[in-house]
Enzyme design. Structure first.
Site, short mmCIF file in Angstrom:
data_model
loop_
_atom_site.label_atom_id
_atom_site.label_comp_id
_atom_site.label_asym_id
_atom_site.label_seq_id
_atom_site.Cartn_x
_atom_site.Cartn_y
_atom_site.Cartn_z
N ASP A 91 0.87 -1.19 0.00
CA ASP A 91 0.00 0.00 0.00
C ASP A 91 0.90 1.23 0.00
O ASP A 91 2.13 1.11 0.09
CB ASP A 91 -0.93 -0.01 1.22
CG ASP A 91 -2.27 0.69 0.92
OD1 ASP A 91 -2.25 1.85 0.44
OD2 ASP A 91 -3.33 0.08 1.14
N HIS A 168 -3.35 3.30 -4.63
CA HIS A 168 -2.66 2.90 -3.40
C HIS A 168 -1.24 2.41 -3.69
O HIS A 168 -0.82 1.39 -3.14
CB HIS A 168 -3.47 1.81 -2.67
CG HIS A 168 -4.62 2.36 -1.89
ND1 HIS A 168 -4.45 2.98 -0.67
CD2 HIS A 168 -5.95 2.39 -2.14
CE1 HIS A 168 -5.65 3.36 -0.21
NE2 HIS A 168 -6.57 3.03 -1.08
N GLU A 224 -10.10 2.71 -4.78
CA GLU A 224 -9.76 4.11 -4.49
C GLU A 224 -8.66 4.69 -5.36
O GLU A 224 -7.89 5.53 -4.90
CB GLU A 224 -9.38 4.25 -3.00
CG GLU A 224 -10.52 3.91 -2.07
CD GLU A 224 -10.18 4.12 -0.60
OE1 GLU A 224 -10.98 4.78 0.09
OE2 GLU A 224 -9.14 3.61 -0.13
C1 ACM Z 1 -10.75 -0.21 1.29
O1 ACM Z 1 -11.15 -0.14 2.47
N1 ACM Z 1 -10.19 0.83 0.70
C2 ACM Z 1 -10.89 -1.42 0.53
#
Ligand code: ACM
Length: 398
Positions: A91, A168, A224
């Site tokens: 991440d 991410h 995201e």
């Molecule tokens: C998430 O909580 N962004 C999958």
């Protein structure tokens, strides 16, 4: 006497858990004194799980947890008859898996000159070399990954790795800025989808990951993405023209489908967060619903397989009481154990659509969880409610 029967070995393991749980609390999980009574009620139990997929997720990117801590996490899962660990290995805040082809990922992108997530997030979001005196973080060597996978397998837990894309990914783009739309470090969090080198990098990483994890599924994240860089990037524009993609959602979908084709050719299946529905999802991808259940419901109606992990029931990083000032600082939200218990993964689905729901998962993100004692405070007892939802046929009375 006590007789245990199971159709397969995992059922036998689970029967032993049930048997141990029938013991008095005073001896459960301990070595009894020689004269202690080991009384078990006289019962007959015929049991089988409701869902094939019963998972817990663990984020080791925001804060790193050691191999021993991950094994303890697996032990707790096994006691609760969960069978899948979704290991969130990469991440923005850290890359946690050794990749032989790209050592810089774990020489730099696994280390931050701040002891916690907040320091990193509000302190410039920088990485450092592993030998920097302030370096905080860590990663698992490939041998350690194999050790954890084998440890879990012996407890009938499959480990599914997650490698995040296209969003991410700040940590990768800090060390490989040429894979971002700007070409500069610390400006983008999404991979450039117009750049062929992005696919070369991801396929090389996934090839090593596939060699380490025997799981049917590989989780590719998908959540995201900001999609901002793609809107003004000449390479992304050229990709969209060439492939006839009408917007950035379709551009993301192009990437996910291309990665799915790669995984399928290696005999694996793609699993992603519910954003993979945006721009059109392939019929063979499996969707993990986190922004509530609506993504999962839409996916099941479309005939995609689904794992339910809606934040409103399954996010164990949320507060568990109404007085957050009396709890350790958390990311927000309010998910007491009762709320976890109330999840019905089949809610709003017809019997035909229910066939696409593989199961349920609790998620444990660790932005605000820096230590293992704190992690256990968040995990328990809510994990027990996740386990009950995943196992029991009857809707439970809390
Ligand atoms: C998430 O909580 N962004 C999958």
């Amino acid at each position: 006497g006590i007789e245990v029967r199971a159709s397969q070995f995992p059922g036998f393991l689970y029967a032993l858990q049930s048997l141990e749980q029938l013991l008095p609390a005073a001896v459960y999980g301990t070595e009894p004194a020689p004269d202690a009574a080991w009384e078990v009620p006289c019962v007959k139990i015929a049991d089988a799980p409701r869902f094939a997929y019963r998972g817990m997720h663990l984020d080791v990117a925001r804060h790193f947890f050691s191999v021993d801590e991950v094994k303890r996490y697996i032990d707790v899962m096994a006691i609760h008859k969960l069978n899948t660990l979704h290991w969130h290995l990469t991440d923005d805040q850290g890359w946690r898996i050794e990749i032989k082809k790209y050592p810089v990922l774990t020489d730099i992108a696994a280390w931050r000159p701040y002891p916690d997530w907040e320091g990193w997030n509000f302190g410039g979001k920088r990485y450092c070399r592993r030998d920097d005196p302030a370096a905080d973080g860590g990663y698992y060597t490939q041998d350690e990954i194999r050790e954890v996978v084998e440890y879990a397998r012996a407890l009938h837990i499959e480990v599914i790795p997650e490698i995040e894309m296209p969003g991410h990914s700040e940590e990768v783009l800090a060390v490989f800025p040429e894979l971002s739309c700007s070409g500069k470090p610390y400006l983008n969090s999404d991979f450039c989808i117009g750049n062929e080198q992005t696919f070369e990098f991801l396929e090389n990483v996934l090839s090593e990951v596939i060699g380490l994890f025997p799981s049917e599924y590989i989780h590719i994240g998908g959540d995201e993405a900001s999609k901002q860089g793609w809107r003004t990037c000449p390479k992304c524009a050229a990709r969209m023209r060439k492939e006839g993609l009408k917007d950035v959602d379709e551009l993301q979908s192009y990437m996910i489908r291309r990665i799915e084709t790669f995984l399928n050719a290696k005999g694996r299946r793609l699993l992603g967060w519910d954003e993979i529905l945006e721009g059109g999802v392939s019929p063979t991808a499996t969707v993990m619903s986190w922004r509530g259940s609506k993504g999962g419901i839409a996916a099941a109606k479309a005939g995609n397989h689904v794992i339910m992990a809606p934040n409103v029931h399954c996010y164990l990083d949320y507060y568990q009481t109404k007085t957050p000032t009396k709890e350790p600082m958390a990311i927000g939200g309010y998910v007491p154990m009762r709320k976890v218990y109330e999840l019905d993964p089949y809610d709003q689905l017809t019997p035909g659509e229910r066939a696409y729901i593989l199961g349920v998962q609790g998620n444990l993100w660790t932005e605000y969880i820096a230590t293992f004692p704190h992690l256990k405070h968040m995990l328990l007892p809510r994990l027990a409610a996740i386990a009950e939802v995943g196992w029991s046929y009857d809707r439970k009375d809390f």
